[in-house]
Design an enzyme around this catalytic site. Structure first.
Site, PDB file in Angstrom:
ATOM      1  CE  LYS A   1      -2.688   1.345   7.297  1.00  0.00           C
ATOM      2  NZ  LYS A   1      -1.296   0.241   6.663  1.00  0.00           N
TER       3      LYS A   1
ATOM      4  CG  ASP B   1       4.480   1.285   2.052  1.00  0.00           C
ATOM      5  OD1 ASP B   1       3.943   1.988   2.042  1.00  0.00           O
ATOM      6  OD2 ASP B   1       4.361  -0.052   1.931  1.00  0.00           O
TER       7      ASP B   1
ATOM      8  CG  PHE C   1       1.907  -4.997   6.225  1.00  0.00           C
ATOM      9  CD1 PHE C   1       1.594  -6.255   5.939  1.00  0.00           C
ATOM     10  CD2 PHE C   1       1.208  -4.000   5.664  1.00  0.00           C
ATOM     11  CE1 PHE C   1       0.035  -6.586   5.689  1.00  0.00           C
ATOM     12  CE2 PHE C   1      -0.120  -4.363   5.255  1.00  0.00           C
ATOM     13  CZ  PHE C   1      -0.811  -5.626   5.268  1.00  0.00           C
TER      14      PHE C   1
HETATM   15  C1  LIG Z   1      -1.270  -0.524   5.607  1.00  0.00           C
HETATM   16  C2  LIG Z   1      -0.377  -0.524   4.723  1.00  0.00           C
HETATM   17  C3  LIG Z   1      -0.328  -1.192   3.411  1.00  0.00           C
HETATM   18  C4  LIG Z   1      -1.564  -1.434   2.844  1.00  0.00           C
HETATM   19  O1  LIG Z   1      -2.551  -0.557   2.810  1.00  0.00           O
HETATM   20  P1  LIG Z   1      -4.210  -0.945   2.470  1.00  0.00           P
HETATM   21  O2  LIG Z   1      -4.847   0.253   2.205  1.00  0.00           O
HETATM   22  O3  LIG Z   1      -4.637  -1.905   3.680  1.00  0.00           O
HETATM   23  O4  LIG Z   1      -3.975  -1.857   1.256  1.00  0.00           O
HETATM   24  C5  LIG Z   1       0.898  -1.076   2.860  1.00  0.00           C
HETATM   25  N1  LIG Z   1       2.119  -0.545   3.381  1.00  0.00           N
HETATM   26  C6  LIG Z   1       2.136  -0.157   4.581  1.00  0.00           C
HETATM   27  C7  LIG Z   1       3.426   0.564   4.987  1.00  0.00           C
HETATM   28  C8  LIG Z   1       0.952  -0.202   5.373  1.00  0.00           C
HETATM   29  O5  LIG Z   1       0.922   0.186   6.730  1.00  0.00           O
END
Ligand SMILES: *Cc1c(COP(=O)(O)O)cnc(C)c1O
Length: 423
Positions: free
Chosen positions: A277, A248, A163
């Site tokens: 986040k 990420d 994700f």
């Molecule tokens: C939540 C998340 C995203 C996306 O972040 P948003 O602020 O919702 O756009 C991307 N990568 C990872 C690993 C995430 O947990």
């Protein structure tokens, strides 16, 4: 009387037009908000520390923290006061200009991520935007030779279960078919390879590969850590092929796992890391950190931009959050409480597997009742999340206390019974 004294209260502006109950608000929600989130579980009106209250006055222990966002809980006094005073001093400037908080935060992130000399930061407002910037960075790793005899790199590799966000580039990296299919065609060249399979990775990475995107722990897939040795193998394969290794850490970064970066013990230097986040302690901010001068030079003046990214208030919020995390030994606390929670969960009947690090925890149940456990949790005053039918995820504020964790551990057996009875 000056204008300010005549100003109405926010509550007057919001208005209630009705009893102001949760049900009343949700009726208004469904006739005014786009339906992409379905029906929200509750209408939340106030928070303090690890507690939140809904419009009907019910109290909840927040074990999800806005999905790994509220690192210092709700309404943290220091973060609140830093945000307020920055807003009252200088709230926004365009990126034709800069501000001290933006520069100080960039320096702080480079320090905390042990980035080598020549590393740089780009600020965005969210995780998906940090990933978009990384996607563009990857596209610029063309590898094409000046005489055009070498084929440009067009392939990008991500993992099954990944994700990376919901905007088009990030969505191309995200694996879940239900999220992707309605929006085809997505930016091309992305291949998803089996999760955690080092041989599949080695086979996939070649001289046409621009980048490999990895989450050290897949949060949305149910808190699934990469197997030991995977990050090192990914570093070797990408370095050998001239591809970028992009981590990420939007969910896993900023102390969530009891370390600044979940990848920091792997002993590798990635080419880029995305953050968001928890970074702003609840205030929206994302960042791309590019490691070393060669990678940092891939995006040049005019090739990317943002109106809000790096805003003085957002960067002040992040500086305040990092200051508290660092000066109050919060990361050590995260390791202790996380270990306590995992040990407690492992001893509960019906819990079949416990995963994760620090305060990013996933656990599996012996039946497909996770959504019903979430519902029972809400009734009992706990906010938790089910990323899968038999998986529960916890990502509470990093300041969760051991006794708050114990409240949940004590309640969980009854929540499981309630959920199973409802089947
Ligand atoms: C939540 C998340 C995203 C996306 O972040 P948003 O602020 O919702 O756009 C991307 N990568 C990872 C690993 C995430 O947990």
């Amino acid at each position: 009387m000056n204008q300010l004294e005549k100003s109405p209260e926010l509550s007057d502006i919001v208005g209630t037009r009705g009893p102001g109950t949760g049900a009343d608000w949700l009726a208004r929600y469904s006739s005014s908000l786009l339906g992409v989130f379905g029906t929200p579980q509750r209408v939340l009106v106030r928070g303090a520390g690890c507690l939140v209250w809904d419009a009907d006055g019910k109290e909840y222990l927040d074990l999800l923290g806005g999905i790994a966002v509220n690192a210092l809980g709700h309404a943290h006094p220091f973060v609140t006061s830093v945000i307020s005073s920055q807003l009252a001093t200088l709230g926004h400037v365009s990126n034709f200009f800069t501000s001290p908080t933006q520069i100080a935060l960039a320096e702080k992130l480079l320090e905390l991520s042990h980035a080598p000399a020549g590393s740089k930061v780009f600020f965005a407002n969210s995780g998906t935007e940090a990933v978009e910037a990384a996607f563009k960075l990857a596209r610029r790793n063309t590898g094409a030779s000046p005489d055009n005899t070498v084929k440009p790199r067009t392939k990008i590799i991500a993992l099954e279960g990944a994700f990376h966000g919901r905007t088009m580039g990030a969505l191309a990296l995200t694996a879940k078919e239900a999220y992707r299919a309605p929006f085809a065609p997505l930016p091309g060249g992305v291949e998803h390879i089996p999760f955690g399979d080092i041989d599949a990775l080695r086979a996939a990475v070649d001289e046409t590969t621009a980048a490999v995107f990895l989450e050290p722990i897949q949060g949305e897939a149910g808190v699934r850590p990469l197997p030991p040795g995977y990050l090192q193998a990914a570093r070797e394969a990408t370095s050998a092929a001239g591809a970028l290794l992009i981590l990420d850490e939007v969910q896993t970064g900023i102390g969530r796992t009891g370390k600044w970066l979940a990848s920091e013990d792997a002993g590798i230097v990635p080419d880029a890391v995305t953050l968001a986040k928890g970074l702003g302690g609840g205030f929206p901010i994302g960042a791309l950190v590019t490691f070393g001068p060669a990678t940092s030079a891939l995006l040049t003046a005019g090739q990317h931009g943002t109106t809000f990214g790096g805003n003085p208030v957002a960067t002040a919020a992040a500086l305040a959050t990092l200051h508290v995390l660092e000066n109050q030994q919060v990361l050590a606390h995260v390791r202790v409480v996380g270990e306590h929670l995992r040990a407690g969960l492992a001893g509960i009947d019906g819990v079949t597997e416990v995963r994760g690090e620090g305060l990013l925890i996933g656990f599996d149940l012996d039946a497909d009742v996770a959504p019903a456990v979430v519902a029972a949790g809400l009734e009992a005053g706990f906010i938790i999340n089910s990323p899968g039918l038999h998986t529960i995820r916890l990502a509470p504020p990093l300041i969760l206390t051991t006794s708050q964790a114990d409240l949940f551990l004590a309640a969980l057996p009854a929540l499981l019974r309630t959920a199973k009875d409802a089947q």
